[in-house]
Design a protein around this motif. Structure first.
Motif, PDB file in Angstrom:
ATOM      1  N   VAL A 190      67.311  43.346   9.117  1.00 35.26           N
ATOM      2  CA  VAL A 190      68.526  42.543   9.303  1.00 35.26           C
ATOM      3  C   VAL A 190      69.743  43.419   9.027  1.00 35.26           C
ATOM      4  CG1 VAL A 190      69.829  40.542   8.498  1.00 35.26           C
ATOM      5  CG2 VAL A 190      67.332  40.429   8.681  1.00 35.26           C
ATOM      6  N   ILE A 191      70.613  43.534  10.026  1.00 38.65           N
ATOM      7  CA  ILE A 191      71.763  44.436   9.959  1.00 38.65           C
ATOM      8  C   ILE A 191      73.039  43.664  10.299  1.00 38.65           C
ATOM      9  CG2 ILE A 191      72.798  46.539  10.900  1.00 38.65           C
ATOM     10  CD1 ILE A 191      70.242  47.075   9.393  1.00 38.65           C
ATOM     11  N   GLY A 192      74.143  44.048   9.661  1.00 43.10           N
ATOM     12  CA  GLY A 192      75.443  43.485  10.031  1.00 43.10           C
ATOM     13  C   GLY A 192      76.026  42.552   8.997  1.00 43.10           C
ATOM     14  N   SER A 193      76.332  41.327   9.429  1.00 40.47           N
ATOM     15  CA  SER A 193      77.013  40.334   8.591  1.00 40.47           C
ATOM     16  C   SER A 193      78.313  40.897   8.038  1.00 40.47           C
ATOM     17  CB  SER A 193      76.093  39.879   7.444  1.00 40.47           C
ATOM     18  OG  SER A 193      76.654  38.783   6.757  1.00 40.47           O
ATOM     19  N   ILE A 194      79.113  41.477   8.932  1.00 37.72           N
ATOM     20  CA  ILE A 194      80.409  42.036   8.523  1.00 37.72           C
ATOM     21  C   ILE A 194      81.396  40.876   8.442  1.00 37.72           C
ATOM     22  CG2 ILE A 194      82.215  43.710   9.062  1.00 37.72           C
ATOM     23  CD1 ILE A 194      80.128  45.238  10.714  1.00 37.72           C
ATOM     24  N   GLY A 195      81.414  40.247   7.309  1.00 38.50           N
ATOM     25  CA  GLY A 195      82.269  39.080   7.103  1.00 38.50           C
ATOM     26  C   GLY A 195      82.429  38.831   5.614  1.00 38.50           C
ATOM     27  N   VAL A 196      83.234  37.855   5.275  1.00 41.73           N
ATOM     28  CA  VAL A 196      83.495  37.504   3.877  1.00 41.73           C
ATOM     29  C   VAL A 196      83.341  36.004   3.727  1.00 41.73           C
ATOM     30  CG1 VAL A 196      85.152  37.630   1.979  1.00 41.73           C
ATOM     31  CG2 VAL A 196      85.156  39.406   3.742  1.00 41.73           C
ATOM     32  N   VAL A 197      82.671  35.579   2.677  1.00 43.60           N
ATOM     33  CA  VAL A 197      82.467  34.159   2.452  1.00 43.60           C
ATOM     34  C   VAL A 197      82.781  33.819   1.000  1.00 43.60           C
ATOM     35  CG1 VAL A 197      80.010  34.465   1.903  1.00 43.60           C
ATOM     36  CG2 VAL A 197      80.827  32.234   2.676  1.00 43.60           C
ATOM     37  N   ALA A 198      83.347  32.646   0.770  1.00 43.19           N
ATOM     38  CA  ALA A 198      83.620  32.157  -0.583  1.00 43.19           C
ATOM     39  C   ALA A 198      83.347  30.664  -0.619  1.00 43.19           C
ATOM     40  CB  ALA A 198      85.063  32.450  -0.983  1.00 43.19           C
ATOM     41  N   GLN A 199      82.770  30.213  -1.705  1.00 47.69           N
ATOM     42  CA  GLN A 199      82.437  28.796  -1.846  1.00 47.69           C
ATOM     43  C   GLN A 199      82.805  28.340  -3.251  1.00 47.69           C
ATOM     44  OE1 GLN A 199      78.792  26.782   0.020  1.00 47.69           O
ATOM     45  NE2 GLN A 199      78.128  27.129  -2.065  1.00 47.69           N
ATOM     46  N   ILE A 200      83.651  27.327  -3.343  1.00 45.12           N
ATOM     47  CA  ILE A 200      84.117  26.851  -4.649  1.00 45.12           C
ATOM     48  C   ILE A 200      83.937  25.340  -4.734  1.00 45.12           C
ATOM     49  CG2 ILE A 200      86.095  26.671  -6.210  1.00 45.12           C
ATOM     50  CD1 ILE A 200      87.249  29.140  -4.914  1.00 45.12           C
ATOM     51  N   PRO A 201      83.129  24.843  -5.655  1.00 45.75           N
ATOM     52  CA  PRO A 201      83.010  23.394  -5.827  1.00 45.75           C
ATOM     53  C   PRO A 201      84.261  22.843  -6.496  1.00 45.75           C
ATOM     54  CG  PRO A 201      81.759  24.532  -7.521  1.00 45.75           C
ATOM     55  CD  PRO A 201      82.270  25.596  -6.586  1.00 45.75           C
ATOM     56  N   ASN A 202      84.549  21.581  -6.233  1.00 42.83           N
ATOM     57  CA  ASN A 202      85.700  20.938  -6.867  1.00 42.83           C
ATOM     58  C   ASN A 202      85.326  19.520  -7.304  1.00 42.83           C
ATOM     59  OD1 ASN A 202      88.367  19.118  -6.508  1.00 42.83           O
ATOM     60  ND2 ASN A 202      88.919  21.186  -7.168  1.00 42.83           N
ATOM     61  N   VAL A 203      85.498  19.259  -8.589  1.00 41.53           N
ATOM     62  CA  VAL A 203      85.106  17.954  -9.156  1.00 41.53           C
ATOM     63  C   VAL A 203      86.330  17.150  -9.587  1.00 41.53           C
ATOM     64  CG1 VAL A 203      82.854  18.801  -9.897  1.00 41.53           C
ATOM     65  CG2 VAL A 203      84.805  19.003 -11.455  1.00 41.53           C
ATOM     66  N   HIS A 204      87.475  17.437  -8.993  1.00 42.33           N
ATOM     67  CA  HIS A 204      88.701  16.763  -9.406  1.00 42.33           C
ATOM     68  C   HIS A 204      88.618  15.242  -9.227  1.00 42.33           C
ATOM     69  CE1 HIS A 204      92.907  15.801  -9.934  1.00 42.33           C
ATOM     70  NE2 HIS A 204      92.930  15.244  -8.741  1.00 42.33           N
ATOM     71  N   ARG A 205      88.115  14.791  -8.070  1.00 38.19           N
ATOM     72  CA  ARG A 205      88.050  13.347  -7.817  1.00 38.19           C
ATOM     73  C   ARG A 205      87.101  12.645  -8.786  1.00 38.19           C
ATOM     74  NH1 ARG A 205      87.025  12.587  -1.521  1.00 38.19           N
ATOM     75  NH2 ARG A 205      85.602  14.321  -1.933  1.00 38.19           N
ATOM     76  N   LEU A 206      86.011  13.324  -9.155  1.00 40.04           N
ATOM     77  CA  LEU A 206      85.078  12.742 -10.121  1.00 40.04           C
ATOM     78  C   LEU A 206      85.742  12.585 -11.481  1.00 40.04           C
ATOM     79  CD1 LEU A 206      82.203  11.853 -10.911  1.00 40.04           C
ATOM     80  CD2 LEU A 206      81.691  14.255 -11.413  1.00 40.04           C
ATOM     81  N   LEU A 207      86.489  13.605 -11.903  1.00 38.38           N
ATOM     82  CA  LEU A 207      87.185  13.529 -13.188  1.00 38.38           C
ATOM     83  C   LEU A 207      88.270  12.460 -13.161  1.00 38.38           C
ATOM     84  CD1 LEU A 207      87.558  17.351 -13.979  1.00 38.38           C
ATOM     85  CD2 LEU A 207      85.885  15.747 -14.926  1.00 38.38           C
ATOM     86  N   LYS A 208      88.969  12.370 -12.048  1.00 37.71           N
ATOM     87  CA  LYS A 208      90.031  11.375 -11.924  1.00 37.71           C
ATOM     88  C   LYS A 208      89.475   9.963 -11.986  1.00 37.71           C
ATOM     89  CE  LYS A 208      93.977  10.212  -8.971  1.00 37.71           C
ATOM     90  NZ  LYS A 208      94.703  10.555  -7.726  1.00 37.71           N
ATOM     91  N   LYS A 209      88.298   9.777 -11.380  1.00 33.00           N
ATOM     92  CA  LYS A 209      87.655   8.466 -11.401  1.00 33.00           C
ATOM     93  C   LYS A 209      87.343   8.021 -12.815  1.00 33.00           C
ATOM     94  CE  LYS A 209      83.567   6.062  -9.587  1.00 33.00           C
ATOM     95  NZ  LYS A 209      82.338   6.215  -8.754  1.00 33.00           N
ATOM     96  N   HIS A 210      87.077   8.973 -13.712  1.00 24.44           N
ATOM     97  CA  HIS A 210      86.771   8.650 -15.104  1.00 24.44           C
ATOM     98  C   HIS A 210      87.956   8.919 -16.031  1.00 24.44           C
ATOM     99  CE1 HIS A 210      82.725   9.022 -13.332  1.00 24.44           C
ATOM    100  NE2 HIS A 210      82.343   8.186 -14.303  1.00 24.44           N
ATOM    101  N   ASP A 211      89.160   8.926 -15.444  1.00 29.12           N
ATOM    102  CA  ASP A 211      90.415   9.076 -16.211  1.00 29.12           C
ATOM    103  C   ASP A 211      90.442  10.349 -17.051  1.00 29.12           C
ATOM    104  OD1 ASP A 211      91.390   6.639 -15.202  1.00 29.12           O
ATOM    105  OD2 ASP A 211      90.314   5.512 -16.753  1.00 29.12           O
ATOM    106  N   VAL A 212      89.968  11.445 -16.471  1.00 22.59           N
ATOM    107  CA  VAL A 212      90.014  12.729 -17.158  1.00 22.59           C
ATOM    108  C   VAL A 212      91.068  13.598 -16.483  1.00 22.59           C
ATOM    109  CG1 VAL A 212      88.732  14.809 -17.783  1.00 22.59           C
ATOM    110  CG2 VAL A 212      87.573  12.588 -17.768  1.00 22.59           C
ATOM    111  N   ASP A 213      92.052  14.028 -17.254  1.00 24.31           N
ATOM    112  CA  ASP A 213      93.105  14.883 -16.728  1.00 24.31           C
ATOM    113  C   ASP A 213      92.802  16.344 -17.044  1.00 24.31           C
ATOM    114  OD1 ASP A 213      94.624  12.755 -15.752  1.00 24.31           O
ATOM    115  OD2 ASP A 213      95.548  12.438 -17.721  1.00 24.31           O
TER     116      ASP A 213
END
Length: 346
Positions: A190-213
């Protein structure tokens, strides 16, 4: 029946003792390995692949002839080997230095690679070749950037570098591979994959639902663009994508400098190619395996030397290794005993 139960109870007691001893042994082994990797450091290991190959070839040749003729043939082979050694001593044979790099996400083998490169730069002479057997699916940009920079040191010094890829050299792995003067890959590598990837989870809505700032305080407009806990803005998201594109542009420029004949815009899409396809795309120079390449070097009567750094085990590590061997024998004995008890019960 009572006698069998007594035997079985004794067997269970021995087994429990063995399990406890196993836990102690594994702890000692782990401690010994950590100690060996730390204070004791590592040792330089050099294996003459051509000599080992010829020795095994002689063994195979001897095994293929009738027993009656083996002694005479062995004597003939010893004479021919001595003659070959005398002829080799009279000439300065070109050398092929073989290195291995198996990459993980952090390119953890970079420090060892850097030390080997430093040693070889002091030793190599005109006509020598360095072959790197490379296997990596890529990882962190800065980690693989440093690993590739070690290979650039060889290239900048005028050393002849060949990279052989038997399985995969993608993303950061290809960043390293493209530093070679000659790049070879197996037909389905397997050769190549000349690219860049980033993945970031975000739990802001979950915290907001439980009144966490979440309070995120920064100095600098783009000190944080996307976060895991806080609310992400469109401006931050746009800046993050801009940074990704900038990293991709640097990656493309790096590859294009080292393989100027490559149509970088065509191949820098993040796609992968198998070895045979990669040759057509210009990503590699030849299709083949590292074994075939090194065998050809041996047939050319070149000295092929595999160089590596091996961790030096401390006293506890050596003790643990001996215990491991004894433990394996004990486990085999116990399994045999269990089998005997099954048949006795029947």
């Amino acid at each position: 029946m009572i006698e069998w139960l007594a035997d079985y109870g004794l067997f269970l007691a021995k087994t429990m003792t063995l399990v406890i001893a196993l836990g102690v042994i594994l702890t000692l082994i782990a401690h010994g390995r950590r100690k060996g990797q730390g204070s004791a450091g590592s040792t330089l290991k050099i294996v003459e692949l051509d000599e080992r190959f010829q020795r095994r070839r002689r063994q195979l040749h001897l095994a293929a002839v009738p027993k009656a003729g083996r002694r005479r043939l062995a004597k003939q082979l010893r004479k021919s080997t001595k003659l070959a050694h005398k002829q080799e001593a009279k000439r300065e044979a070109e050398r092929v230095w073989v290195l291995d790099f198996e990459g993980d996400m952090k390119a953890s083998g970079t420090s060892a690679l850097a030390e080997l490169v430093s040693l070889l730069l002091e030793e190599i002479r005109s006509g020598d070749e360095i072959v790197l057997r490379l296997q990596s699916g890529g990882g962190l940009v800065h980690s693989y950037g440093l690993a590739a920079a070690q290979l650039d040191r060889l290239r900048d010094a005028g050393a002849r570098l060949t990279v052989c890829v038997d399985k995969v050299a993608a993303s950061g792995g290809y960043m390293m591979a493209c530093c070679a003067n000659h790049l070879i890959a197996a037909p389905f590598a397997v050769i190549g994959s000349i690219g860049v990837v980033a993945q970031i989870p975000n739990v802001h809505r979950l915290l907001k639902k439980h009144d966490v700032d979440v309070e995120l305080l920064t100095a600098g407009r783009y000190k944080r663009t996307l976060t895991v806990l806080g609310e992400n803005s469109e401006e931050g998201r746009a800046k993050f994508l801009e940074d990704l594109q900038s990293t991709h542009d640097l990656f493309k420029h790096y590859v294009a400098q080292r393989r100027p004949a490559l149509d970088i815009e065509t191949v820098a899409t993040g796609e992968i190619w198998y070895g045979s396809e990669a040759l057509d795309a210009g990503l590699i120079d030849a299709v083949g395996t590292s074994d075939a390449y090194l065998l050809e070097k041996q047939r050319q009567q070149l000295r092929v030397l595999n160089v590596s750094l091996a961790s030096r085990a401390g006293l506890m590590g050596k003790l643990g290794k001996g215990m491991e061997s004894g433990l394996e024998r004990s486990i085999d004995h116990i399994l045999q005993r269990v089998e005997d008890l099954r048949w006795q019960r029947r």
